[in-house]
Design a protein around this motif. Structure first.
Motif: not given
Length: 630
Positions: A41-65
């Motif tokens: 459970t814990l590794p799955a949650i961490l994986l999902c949060l990591s992917m959410a963070l990575w995609r979130g950073i990409q989103t912020v970069r696009i929105m900032v531009l």
């Protein structure tokens, strides 16, 4: 490799949907009632949060531009901010902006394919992320997205030594040339440079900035001004005061002739001035514009009539007036037996010239006298024709109050205005604001500006010969009004003499008209190493600018999709292809230069470094609490 290099930020931020999905997956995993393997459970949650963070950073970069597409509003900086930004004397402050890189060109080309308004995110997003941005209002001229291809801007500085090769400032009317010049001039004043500003149109805003800078950073009485329409408010100028050889004055006067003057007529004009100058110096009189005009227009006779007796006194010390030959010639002159070249020639002059021509040995003659006699014997009507290009200009410069301002009389007790020349301006470390008043009287303005530049070029040559100098910063606004060969020489060799020039103009066509051809204009501009281009609408000027910036590799993505059905029921085929191509295009598209907002620019400085910036407006209305330099 090309696919990874390709970037298309002007789109919906699909990464946001992916980030939200990964976040929901993390939450669902954490609260799921289903029994899961221990330790999974814990590794799955961490994986999902990591992917959410990575995609979130990409989103912020696009929105900032996308948020940066709203641009930047014009900015006014107060004296305290000016003090902070221009603190380093070895650096030139060029406003706010960023270094232009290939990725910015790529983004700009991609924006040409879409309507940028559909993708512009609220500027408040930048403020939330720590970028304090005031978006460009819709009422301002120009497209905001040009500066918005990069969300992060910094204060722009370049080393002062990079500007020794001269700087060209180009921009159409009201694009911001005055504000750009104000920023550069204020810094020159603060550095302690001898600062000379030639302003054909007398910009009150620019003058106010210069006066404020002198109040802040210079001693009292440093500021000097000259205005043809208000001569009583400024100084008097003597453009014929400084010279090393008498022929320099003739060359200086020749430079004010129109650039299209034929070579023969220009040579005649030079000779006419040189004869008078040499004669006055031989008489131990200081030449000035009024005397030159008087003796070129009225005739060389008064000068020659004074020069010959002085010459005879040297050659015939025993008394030439009592020689039989002279007595006979005087008698012939009284009887009218000697040919009179002009009505203004006196009987004494007729006899003096005849005695010089017939009784002075060739090896004892003076070249100065020979030149005067040649002009004296020249057909008067023909002489007036060959000097026709010169006399109108000299008449304009010597009439009325302007004549007293440009041909000052140091022994006139009624005129208390200071008499200045460029040597005195340099030695005094002055800031000299020279208005030409070109709107009501462009011919006189052009002549005064050209004469000033010719005098300054002569001063540069003197500094070059003698060595040791104080830095002079020369700023020439509307350079097409005054450019001449001396200014081109200053651009070409002035840095060696300590004169560092900034020229401002509107279009290449203006300069081409003044110099006679576009090739001549480009040759003159080739002496300027740095280029700052504000908004310009003229296509030849745009082409000149983008040629300077060079080319860059632009990637273009092509997507192909095809599908179809065969004759047999159920047979279906489809294909999908992506291809990224690369081509070399202008780093800055030419049409973009015509869409720049006010005060914004592209620049090529320091040997090809491309920057995108915007100049702030200097606040001159806030009262000074004290001398900022202290």
């Amino acid at each position: 490799m090309l696919t990874r290099a390709y970037e298309m930020p002007w789109r919906r931020a699909w990464e946001g949907y992916a980030s939200a999905t990964w976040l929901l997956a993390a939450i669902a995993t954490a609260i799921s009632p289903l029994e899961q393997p221990t330790g999974a459970t814990l590794p799955a949650i961490l994986l999902c949060l990591s992917m959410a963070l990575w995609r979130g950073i990409q989103t912020v970069r696009i929105m900032v531009l996308r948020a940066s597409l709203t641009g930047r509003a014009m900015q006014i900086i107060d004296p305290a901010e000016q003090e902070k930004l221009t603190r380093h004397p070895d650096l030139v402050f060029l406003g706010f902006g960023f270094e232009w890189k290939p990725v910015h060109s790529q983004r700009l080309y991609e924006l040409a394919k879409i309507d940028w308004r559909e993708f512009a995110a609220p500027a408040v997003l930048l403020n939330l992320l720590g970028h304090q941005v005031k978006p460009q209002p819709d009422v301002e001229i120009g497209l905001p997205y040009i500066h918005g291809v990069e969300p992060r801007e910094v204060s722009l500085y370049r080393p002062l030594q990079n500007f020794e090769g001269g700087t060209l400032l180009v921009g159409t009317t009201q694009a911001g040339k005055g504000v750009a010049l104000a920023n550069l001039i204020a810094q020159a004043v603060r550095r302690g440079d001898v600062t000379i500003i030639i302003d054909p149109k007398n910009s009150q805003r620019l003058k106010k900035v210069v006066v404020r800078a002198c109040e802040c950073y210079r001693e009292p009485d440093t500021f000097l001004e000259f205005h043809p329409a208000f001569p009583e408010a400024g100084v008097r100028l003597d453009f014929t005061f400084n010279w090393q050889k008498p022929t320099e004055i003739a060359s200086r006067i020749q430079s004010i002739l129109p650039p299209d003057t034929a070579g023969a007529f220009g040579a005649f004009a030079w000779d006419a001035v040189n004869v008078v100058v040499q004669g006055l110096i031989d008489l131990e009189e200081r030449p000035n514009l009024t005397k030159l005009t008087r003796y070129i227009e009225g005739g060389i006779e008064p000068v020659l009539e004074q020069s010959l007796p002085r010459f005879f006194d040297r050659v015939f010390p025993e008394g030439w007036r009592h020689l039989p030959q002279m007595k006979k010639l005087m008698h012939d002159a009284l009887k009218g037996n000697l040919k009179r070249p002009s009505d203004v020639a006196s009987n004494d002059l007729l006899a003096f010239v005849a005695f010089y021509e017939h009784h002075v040995p060739q090896n004892q003659r003076s070249k100065v006298i020979d030149s005067q006699v040649r002009v004296y014997r020249h057909n008067r009507e023909h002489y007036q024709k060959i000097t026709a290009n010169l006399l109108p200009i000299l008449s304009m410069l010597t009439s009325g109050d302007l004549g007293r301002g440009l041909s000052p009389d140091p022994f006139d007790p009624s005129d208390t205005r200071a008499i200045m020349n460029f040597e005195k301006i340099e030695r005094g470390g002055h800031v000299f604001y020279m208005c030409l008043d070109s709107l009501p009287d462009p011919s006189v303005a052009s002549a005064i500006g050209a004469l000033a530049l010719a005098d300054l070029a002569a001063r540069a040559g003197m500094r070059y010969n003698l060595g040791g100098y104080r830095r002079i910063s020369l700023f020439v606004d509307e350079v097409s009004n005054v450019i001449n060969q001396p200014l081109i020489e200053i651009l070409n060799k002035g840095a060696e003499g300590g004169i560092f020039t900034t020229c401002a103009m509107q279009t290449l066509a203006d300069l081409a008209k003044r110099l006679g051809s576009e090739d001549a204009a480009r040759m003159a501009l080739g002496n300027l190493n740095n280029l700052i281009a504000l908004r310009t609408k003229d296509r030849p000027t745009q082409d000149f600018v983008v040629e300077t910036f060079g080319k860059v590799a632009i990637h273009t993505k092509r997507v192909g999709l095809s599908y179809g059905a065969d004759a047999h029921l159920g047979d279906f085929s489809a294909s999908h292809s992506e291809m990224v191509t690369e081509s070399f295009e202008e780093m800055i598209p030419a049409d973009i230069l015509g869409k720049l907002p006010n005060l914004q620019y592209f620049a090529s400085v320091s040997g090809g470094r491309i920057i995108k910036g915007r100049f702030p407006i200097l606040d001159t209305d806030t009262p000074l609490p004290g001398t900022l330099a202290e």
